[in-house]
Write a protein that holds these residues in place. Structure first.
Motif, PDB file in Angstrom:
ATOM      1  N   ASN A 362      69.845  75.631  52.038  1.00  0.00           N
ATOM      2  CA  ASN A 362      68.423  75.314  52.210  1.00  0.00           C
ATOM      3  C   ASN A 362      68.060  73.924  51.723  1.00  0.00           C
ATOM      4  O   ASN A 362      66.902  73.497  51.863  1.00  0.00           O
ATOM      5  CB  ASN A 362      67.563  76.351  51.481  1.00  0.00           C
ATOM      6  N   ARG A 363      69.027  73.184  51.172  1.00  0.00           N
ATOM      7  CA  ARG A 363      68.741  71.813  50.766  1.00  0.00           C
ATOM      8  C   ARG A 363      68.526  70.907  51.958  1.00  0.00           C
ATOM      9  O   ARG A 363      68.104  69.746  51.791  1.00  0.00           O
ATOM     10  CB  ARG A 363      69.878  71.268  49.899  1.00  0.00           C
ATOM     11  N   GLU A 366      65.232  69.345  52.017  1.00  0.00           N
ATOM     12  CA  GLU A 366      64.860  68.340  51.042  1.00  0.00           C
ATOM     13  C   GLU A 366      64.950  66.957  51.667  1.00  0.00           C
ATOM     14  O   GLU A 366      65.783  66.699  52.531  1.00  0.00           O
ATOM     15  CB  GLU A 366      65.774  68.412  49.815  1.00  0.00           C
ATOM     16  N   ARG A 367      64.083  66.076  51.191  1.00  0.00           N
ATOM     17  CA  ARG A 367      64.097  64.717  51.708  1.00  0.00           C
ATOM     18  C   ARG A 367      65.377  63.998  51.312  1.00  0.00           C
ATOM     19  O   ARG A 367      65.904  64.197  50.226  1.00  0.00           O
ATOM     20  CB  ARG A 367      62.884  63.928  51.188  1.00  0.00           C
ATOM     21  N   VAL A 369      68.236  64.456  52.297  1.00  0.00           N
ATOM     22  CA  VAL A 369      69.436  65.289  52.361  1.00  0.00           C
ATOM     23  C   VAL A 369      69.787  65.469  53.831  1.00  0.00           C
ATOM     24  O   VAL A 369      68.982  65.978  54.613  1.00  0.00           O
ATOM     25  CB  VAL A 369      69.215  66.656  51.688  1.00  0.00           C
ATOM     26  N   ALA A 380      62.425  68.066  56.478  1.00  0.00           N
ATOM     27  CA  ALA A 380      61.462  68.120  55.376  1.00  0.00           C
ATOM     28  C   ALA A 380      60.037  67.978  55.894  1.00  0.00           C
ATOM     29  O   ALA A 380      59.131  68.719  55.502  1.00  0.00           O
ATOM     30  CB  ALA A 380      61.776  67.025  54.349  1.00  0.00           C
ATOM     31  N   ARG A 383      59.007  71.187  57.782  1.00  0.00           N
ATOM     32  CA  ARG A 383      58.600  72.285  56.901  1.00  0.00           C
ATOM     33  C   ARG A 383      57.222  72.022  56.306  1.00  0.00           C
ATOM     34  O   ARG A 383      56.381  72.923  56.224  1.00  0.00           O
ATOM     35  CB  ARG A 383      59.635  72.474  55.794  1.00  0.00           C
ATOM     36  N   ASP A 384      56.953  70.772  55.893  1.00  0.00           N
ATOM     37  CA  ASP A 384      55.632  70.447  55.347  1.00  0.00           C
ATOM     38  C   ASP A 384      54.543  70.684  56.386  1.00  0.00           C
ATOM     39  O   ASP A 384      53.478  71.229  56.068  1.00  0.00           O
ATOM     40  CB  ASP A 384      55.605  68.989  54.884  1.00  0.00           C
TER      41      ASP A 384
END
Length: 424
Positions: A362-363, A366-367, A369, A380, A383-384
């Motif tokens: 799930n990383r 992350e930004r 990544v 990222a 998702r936001d």
């Protein structure tokens, strides 16, 4: 807070007054009474000495001989065997202190002292203790008020600092108050102010996010315009391609507006009820040229006519990001699957590639990544966008890679009637 501090300190002082003043008053009272008894005993001894010396000298014993030993409020009697009772002073009425002494010849001297002087002395002592206690309470109240103000002023100042931080003014004040706990709070607020200042400077992410979000529709728009140029000799085709290009421009405008709106007011409600097929059809049209160039295929599965409550532009952008992610990192056929799930609708995007490396998991949301050489922003931001719109974007499977967009389901009128009939 001031009232609590005053009440607390006043309560402590009252407890101290009770604990110390009450026993002290009892001890002092007993000391005064004992001293009065000692004086009465001493007076009886002195009178007895005078009587014995008169008897030894053969002189008559009269009240005038020992009247000097009788103080105000005292009454002395001398009982000599064979002689009338000798008395000096005025008889005492009410509470009194009494002392008797018996001489060698059987004479009995009795001294009676009124308790009025003793009670008066005890009253003065209690009054003095009361005044001291009252002064102590007043001093405690004054000290409590001063201390409360001393502590309240820094707290008010700290509250103003916190309010300034909340209003967007992150300048640290660097104020200290001489109280370790308050100085610690001030230090934390100053540190938070510096951190907020650094976070505010991170607003430049808007440019990176906007550039990434605009890249996909701009690429599609560029490809459509290239096709328009290549097919300029066929008017009908040109019209169709131009219409699609205009749709891309409209979507691009919607994405820009969405990004700017989220920066100003992340809670701005834009959700509507729409048919998910419209967004899916738009994605098929947009990604058709890219899929044909790479020899890939987009397969649509699931029921049609599913109504969801969300923002069409946001859903389109999230699905576009997932399809682009599959084109860049995946392989084989891309499957866009729609399936109702209770009160939600799940839109899954799956491909036949190697999947997400286990060390990422799930990383990937992350930004910065990324599994390959990419910006690491797309998922990222997706998702936001989904969460800001009331949805949820999850990674359901690493291999094969399955990304799922959860949306709120909107029931049709027919479904509502059928559910009511089932309940009846």
């Amino acid at each position: 807070m001031k009232r609590r501090m005053i009440n607390s300190l006043l309560g402590v002082v009252l407890v101290v007054v009770v604990v110390f003043c009450v026993p002290l008053a009892l001890v002092e009272k007993q000391s005064i009474v004992n001293a009065a008894n000692d004086r009465v005993d001493a007076a009886s001894v002195r009178v007895l000495g005078l009587v014995e010396s008169r008897l030894a000298a053969g002189e008559p014993v009269t009240g005038e001989k020992f009247a000097a030993q009788v103080t105000d409020g005292s009454f002395v009697t001398v009982d000599i065997p064979g002689q009338p009772l000798i008395a000096a002073g005025r008889p005492v009425t009410g509470p009194a202190l009494t002392a008797s002494e018996t001489g060698a010849s059987g004479e009995v001297v009795t001294v009676v002292q009124s308790r009025s002087d003793v009670d008066h002395e005890i009253g003065n002592m209690l009054l003095l203790l009361g005044v001291v206690a009252l002064l102590a309470v007043q001093a405690a109240v004054a000290l409590a008020v001063w201390q409360a103000r001393r502590l309240a002023r820094p707290l008010i100042d700290l509250a103003e600092t916190a309010e300034r931080l909340g209003s967007g003014d992150p300048r640290p004040r660097d104020r200290r108050y001489g109280v370790p706990e308050l100085d610690r709070i001030a230090e934390v607020l100053d540190t938070s102010a510096e951190r907020i200042a650094r976070m505010l400077t991170a607003e430049r992410r808007l440019a990176a996010d906007a550039s990434h979000q605009l890249r996909t529709p701009l690429t599609a728009l560029s490809m459509r315009l290239e096709e328009i140029t290549a097919l300029a000799e066929e008017p009908d085709t040109v019209k169709e391609e131009a219409t699609i290009a205009l749709q891309q421009v409209e979507r691009l405008t919607d994405v820009v507006q969405r990004l700017l709106t989220n920066q100003r007011d992340p809670l701005n409600p834009t959700a509507v009820t729409f048919d998910l097929d419209d967004v899916i059809k738009q994605q098929v049209e947009e990604w058709g040229p890219s899929l044909r160039e790479t020899g890939r295929r987009l397969r649509i599965e699931g029921p049609h006519g599913v109504l969801v409550t969300s923002t069409p532009g946001t859903v389109a952008q999230v699905l576009a990001t997932l399809i682009e992610n599959s084109l860049m990192h995946g392989a084989g056929t891309i499957t866009l699957r729609v399936r109702p799930l209770g009160n939600s609708v799940v839109a899954e995007v799956q491909d036949e590639g190697a999947g997400v490396p286990p060390e990422l998991g799930n990383r990937v949301f992350e930004r910065a990544v990324s599994g390959r050489n990419s910006t690491g922003i797309g998922l990222a931001v997706a998702r936001d966008l989904a969460e800001a719109d009331g949805g949820r974007l999850e990674l359901l499977s690493l291999h094969p890679p399955v990304f799922a967009l959860f949306l709120g389901r909107s029931r049709t009128a027919q479904e509502a009637v059928e559910e009511e009939q089932e309940e009846q």
